[in-house]
Design a protein around this motif. Structure first.
Motif, short mmCIF file in Angstrom:
data_model
loop_
_atom_site.label_atom_id
_atom_site.label_comp_id
_atom_site.label_asym_id
_atom_site.label_seq_id
_atom_site.Cartn_x
_atom_site.Cartn_y
_atom_site.Cartn_z
N ILE A 301 59.32 -3.30 -1.28
CA ILE A 301 57.99 -2.65 -1.19
C ILE A 301 57.44 -2.93 0.20
CG2 ILE A 301 55.63 -2.62 -2.08
CD1 ILE A 301 56.81 -3.63 -4.77
N PRO A 302 57.29 -1.90 1.05
CA PRO A 302 56.73 -2.13 2.38
C PRO A 302 55.32 -2.73 2.29
CG PRO A 302 57.72 0.04 2.26
CD PRO A 302 57.67 -0.49 0.85
N VAL A 303 55.06 -3.72 3.14
CA VAL A 303 53.77 -4.42 3.18
C VAL A 303 53.18 -4.17 4.56
CG1 VAL A 303 52.65 -6.67 2.99
CG2 VAL A 303 54.63 -6.15 1.55
N ARG A 304 52.08 -3.43 4.61
CA ARG A 304 51.57 -2.94 5.90
C ARG A 304 50.35 -3.73 6.37
NH1 ARG A 304 54.91 1.17 6.70
NH2 ARG A 304 55.66 2.35 4.89
N GLU A 305 49.87 -3.37 7.59
CA GLU A 305 48.75 -4.11 8.18
C GLU A 305 47.52 -4.09 7.29
OE1 GLU A 305 48.90 -0.17 10.62
OE2 GLU A 305 50.33 -1.54 9.71
N HIS A 306 46.75 -5.16 7.40
CA HIS A 306 45.50 -5.41 6.66
C HIS A 306 45.70 -5.79 5.20
CE1 HIS A 306 43.62 -4.06 10.27
NE2 HIS A 306 43.96 -2.79 10.11
N VAL A 307 46.95 -5.92 4.76
CA VAL A 307 47.21 -6.39 3.39
C VAL A 307 46.88 -7.88 3.32
CG1 VAL A 307 49.09 -6.94 1.78
CG2 VAL A 307 48.87 -4.63 2.71
N GLU A 308 46.18 -8.26 2.25
CA GLU A 308 45.78 -9.66 2.04
C GLU A 308 46.99 -10.51 1.65
OE1 GLU A 308 43.34 -11.38 -1.55
OE2 GLU A 308 41.92 -10.55 -0.09
N LEU A 309 47.04 -11.73 2.19
CA LEU A 309 48.07 -12.70 1.83
C LEU A 309 47.44 -13.85 1.06
CD1 LEU A 309 49.94 -12.80 5.27
CD2 LEU A 309 50.74 -11.69 3.16
N GLN A 310 48.10 -14.25 -0.03
CA GLN A 310 47.59 -15.31 -0.89
C GLN A 310 48.66 -16.39 -1.09
OE1 GLN A 310 46.36 -13.62 -4.64
NE2 GLN A 310 44.67 -12.43 -3.74
N SER A 311 48.19 -17.62 -1.31
CA SER A 311 49.10 -18.68 -1.75
C SER A 311 49.50 -18.38 -3.20
CB SER A 311 48.43 -20.03 -1.65
OG SER A 311 47.31 -20.07 -2.52
N LEU A 312 50.49 -19.11 -3.72
CA LEU A 312 50.97 -18.85 -5.07
C LEU A 312 49.91 -19.12 -6.13
CD1 LEU A 312 54.65 -20.22 -4.86
CD2 LEU A 312 53.79 -17.90 -4.45
N ASP A 313 48.87 -19.91 -5.76
CA ASP A 313 47.79 -20.16 -6.73
C ASP A 313 46.64 -19.17 -6.61
OD1 ASP A 313 46.33 -20.91 -4.50
OD2 ASP A 313 46.17 -23.04 -5.05
N GLY A 314 46.82 -18.14 -5.75
CA GLY A 314 45.83 -17.07 -5.65
C GLY A 314 44.77 -17.25 -4.59
N THR A 315 44.86 -18.31 -3.78
CA THR A 315 43.91 -18.53 -2.69
C THR A 315 44.24 -17.61 -1.51
OG1 THR A 315 43.77 -20.85 -3.33
CG2 THR A 315 42.93 -20.28 -1.14
N VAL A 316 43.22 -16.96 -0.95
CA VAL A 316 43.44 -16.11 0.22
C VAL A 316 43.77 -17.00 1.42
CG1 VAL A 316 42.41 -14.42 1.79
CG2 VAL A 316 41.89 -14.33 -0.65
N ILE A 317 44.92 -16.75 2.07
CA ILE A 317 45.36 -17.60 3.18
C ILE A 317 45.58 -16.81 4.47
CG2 ILE A 317 46.40 -19.38 1.72
CD1 ILE A 317 49.16 -18.00 2.40
N GLY A 318 45.43 -15.49 4.43
CA GLY A 318 45.66 -14.73 5.66
C GLY A 318 45.79 -13.25 5.42
N GLU A 319 46.34 -12.56 6.43
CA GLU A 319 46.43 -11.11 6.42
C GLU A 319 47.63 -10.64 7.22
OE1 GLU A 319 42.79 -8.32 6.82
OE2 GLU A 319 43.69 -8.28 8.81
N VAL A 320 48.24 -9.56 6.78
CA VAL A 320 49.34 -8.92 7.51
C VAL A 320 48.75 -8.12 8.68
CG1 VAL A 320 51.16 -7.15 7.35
CG2 VAL A 320 50.84 -8.80 5.49
N THR A 321 49.41 -8.20 9.85
CA THR A 321 48.96 -7.42 11.01
C THR A 321 49.90 -6.26 11.33
OG1 THR A 321 50.02 -9.06 12.45
CG2 THR A 321 47.66 -9.32 12.05
#
Length: 375
Positions: A301-321
């Motif tokens: 599944i392509p993952v494009r810019e501005h997609v949210e990145l989360q740790s395995l416990d659901g915490t937001v940890i970053g973003e795809v550029t």
């Protein structure tokens, strides 16, 4: 710009139309995103043979004067003064917070420092450089010159037929040539991860030179679409997406671009915009809040810019550029920023794509091996 008549044209515009290119707005220009061969085949052809790119939208500058190198060095955390004749280097213009104004390439040509900046930034870069060091050297904008990139393992085979001797250059060096009465400057560099060349030449011979290259059996025209997928597979940043004024070189993992002479001790260490912050990030006294990483999706599944990145416990940890399906690696690849504790190779995290969780793994970059010719 909704009205395409407002867009600027490169010297190769008519040739792009003749070759059947699909044109799109980019950096204020009408640019070819792909040709009839299609993005995937253009990408693979560049990796296997040679692709010709029009990058004439980029800005070309000359800094002239005996103090030009020293003056330019005050704007970047990069060794300009120590660069040999006809040697090329990657540079970063920084603001007072250490954020990246633009990334660029420059060559010491002896008579000048020749600089190539990004198309979308070229007018603001020119204003910034003039305001900062215009009293110390003469700054000559050559925005009317054309710029071509010939990339791929067979680029040298094709180009040496037109410019004998070009095969003697190695990665990140340049040389002057003459063709059809025009002055060319050719560097062995590019932004695809492959061996290749960037060719600065007068606009009035650009179309004829491009036709001469396209007449070589190894060479096909390639658009912006494949240029993007090639540079992402090569782990290279796109300005405005992966780096910008909110990211420092250290956050972006560009420590390699800052030579030791500008980082530690000595008369030439520091002294660039944002030096206090950048040097503190380098030595760890100012801990990073985010780090650029490579990512490989564990599902197709392509993952494009501005997609949210989360740790395995659901915490937001970053973003795809940046992200897409890498044609050579044949997997969805991406780069983005995550909190440093999640930046270790092999760490599993999740991307949230339209509400669906896509497992990702932190990966080394480049995603495909670079093949620069170092001699």
């Amino acid at each position: 710009m909704s009205d395409t008549s407002e867009l600027l044209h490169t010297p190769l515009h008519a040739l792009h139309l003749e070759l059947g290119a699909r044109m799109v707005p980019f950096a204020g220009y009408s640019m070819p995103v792909q040709y009839p061969m299609g993005l995937m085949q253009e990408h693979l052809h560049t990796r296997n043979a040679a692709g010709l790119f029009d990058v004439s939208h980029m800005g070309q500058l000359r800094l002239v004067g005996e103090d030009a190198a020293a003056a330019f060095e005050t704007l970047m955390p990069v060794d300009v003064v120590g660069l040999g004749i006809n040697k090329q280097r990657y540079g970063l213009l920084l603001n007072e917070e250490g954020g990246i104004i633009d990334d660029l390439m420059f060559v010491n040509r002896g008579e000048d420092i020749f600089v190539i900046v990004n198309g979308a930034c070229k007018h603001s870069d020119l204003a910034h450089i003039k305001a900062s060091i215009g009293s110390l050297c003469h700054i000559d904008a050559q925005f009317d010159r054309a710029l071509l990139a010939l990339q791929g393992p067979q680029a040298v085979t094709a180009l040496q037929r037109l410019l004998p001797g070009v095969e003697n250059s190695v990665f990140m060096t340049g040389a002057a040539f003459e063709w059809a009465g025009g002055d060319l400057y050719v560097t062995r560099s590019g932004y695809t991860g492959e061996d290749g060349f960037e060719i600065s030449l007068p606009a009035n011979i650009a179309t004829d030179f491009a036709r001469a290259l396209l007449a070589q059996p190894e060479v096909k025209p390639v658009g912006l679409g494949a240029r993007n997928s090639l540079r992402l597979e090569a782990g290279l940043c796109l300005y405005g997406q992966d780096i910008d004024t909110t990211t420092t070189p250290v956050q972006a993992g560009l420590n390699w671009a800052m030579q030791k002479v500008r980082r530690t001790g000595g008369a030439r260490a520091g002294g660039f915009p944002g030096a206090e912050r950048v040097l503190a990030q380098l030595d760890g006294t100012d801990p990073l809040m985010k780090k650029r990483v490579g990512l490989i999706a564990q599902e197709r599944i392509p993952v494009r810019e501005h997609v949210e990145l989360q740790s395995l416990d659901g915490t937001v940890i970053g973003e795809v550029t940046s992200g897409l399906l890498g044609p050579n690696i044949d997997k969805p690849v991406a780069m983005g920023y995550v909190s440093p504790e999640h930046a270790t190779m092999g760490t599993r995290i999740n991307a949230i794509v339209r509400g669906k969780t896509v497992p990702m793994e932190i990966s080394a970059m480049p995603f495909v091996p670079n093949r620069y010719f170092r001699g």
